[in-house]
Design an enzyme around this catalytic site. Sequence first.
Site, PDB file in Angstrom:
ATOM      1  N   HIS A  49      53.497  44.039  15.510  1.00 21.71           N
ATOM      2  CA  HIS A  49      53.886  45.064  16.477  1.00 21.71           C
ATOM      3  C   HIS A  49      54.995  44.617  17.418  1.00 21.71           C
ATOM      4  O   HIS A  49      55.077  45.102  18.553  1.00 21.71           O
ATOM      5  CB  HIS A  49      52.658  45.501  17.286  1.00 21.71           C
ATOM      6  CG  HIS A  49      51.658  46.268  16.490  1.00 21.71           C
ATOM      7  ND1 HIS A  49      51.961  47.443  15.846  1.00 21.71           N
ATOM      8  CD2 HIS A  49      50.345  46.026  16.223  1.00 21.71           C
ATOM      9  CE1 HIS A  49      50.892  47.899  15.223  1.00 21.71           C
ATOM     10  NE2 HIS A  49      49.898  47.058  15.423  1.00 21.71           N
ATOM     11  N   GLU A 154      40.101  47.209  10.202  1.00 24.15           N
ATOM     12  CA  GLU A 154      40.672  48.272  11.026  1.00 24.15           C
ATOM     13  C   GLU A 154      40.495  49.654  10.406  1.00 24.15           C
ATOM     14  O   GLU A 154      41.097  50.625  10.875  1.00 24.15           O
ATOM     15  CB  GLU A 154      42.164  48.002  11.257  1.00 24.15           C
ATOM     16  CG  GLU A 154      42.441  46.641  11.920  1.00 24.15           C
ATOM     17  CD  GLU A 154      43.910  46.382  12.120  1.00 24.15           C
ATOM     18  OE1 GLU A 154      44.406  46.688  13.222  1.00 24.15           O
ATOM     19  OE2 GLU A 154      44.567  45.877  11.188  1.00 24.15           O
ATOM     20  N   ASP A 180      42.793  50.525  16.329  1.00 26.94           N
ATOM     21  CA  ASP A 180      43.113  51.098  15.022  1.00 26.94           C
ATOM     22  C   ASP A 180      41.859  51.637  14.339  1.00 26.94           C
ATOM     23  O   ASP A 180      41.884  52.692  13.701  1.00 26.94           O
ATOM     24  CB  ASP A 180      43.785  50.056  14.123  1.00 26.94           C
ATOM     25  CG  ASP A 180      45.278  49.966  14.366  1.00 26.94           C
ATOM     26  OD1 ASP A 180      45.842  50.905  14.960  1.00 26.94           O
ATOM     27  OD2 ASP A 180      45.890  48.967  13.973  1.00 26.94           O
TER      28      ASP A 180
END
Length: 271
Positions: A49, A154, A180
Amino acid sequence: MSWQQNRISRTMHEGGLVLCMGIRQARTPDIAPMAAACGFDSIYLDMEHSPIDLGAVSAICIAALGCGITPLVRVPDHAPQHVARALDGGAQGIIVPHVSTVEQAQALVAAAKYPPLGHRSVMGSGPSLAYMPKPLTETIEIGNRESLLIAMLETPEGIANADGIAAVPGIDMLLIGSNDLCTEMGIPGQLRHPSLRDAYSQAARACKEHGKFLGVGGIRADLELQSDLVAMGARLIIAGSDVTYLMQAAGKDAEQLRRATSALTETKNES
């Protein structure tokens, strides 16, 4: 410096709790001793990210090794070259996002562990061994023992397969990506939802059954929930990131300064 054992692995084996700080924006090695000075046991460099590149990741990992905290790297995907290069660059653990099947977990072990567990290519001594020359057999043994392979769960599929993933030799930890996961479950932001708690419980049981560690990310401000998850078996908590800490501290300081000086500004305007 001499090579160091994986601090957080040792701590978790002893039943202790590991606190990990996320790194998304920092690009210089000094962030590692800053995290250590704040009391963190570990940092993780987030290549999923953020635009941080491998050169900066390696430099920060080496700085972390030098100040006695454990550097982890969240790779952007499951590509074997990302896993191997992060480990060769100094990471003592790899966090892999979106692991949902046993087959994916097995492929990651092949990329992250030396034979006989996997098929990681041996480059010889590197940052994690402080470049100390060692026999190949010792390099392989240390690498497999001291490098953590952390599978992030996730998705509902990942939770459903938690037992099978935890059973894979070479997987060291299941890490719940809370945000997530709850988003995939259709309950975004509802971190106290019963369905999410059931997912935590299922992962915790899998870890206990197969002797693996449990980690949790995405729970920042809820200390009660964090404590509850530790009681459930979590031994690694990913706290905030450099971004969240900077924003919180800077925002608080700016607010206090505005409030403290507003009366002076108003008096001057009136005069």
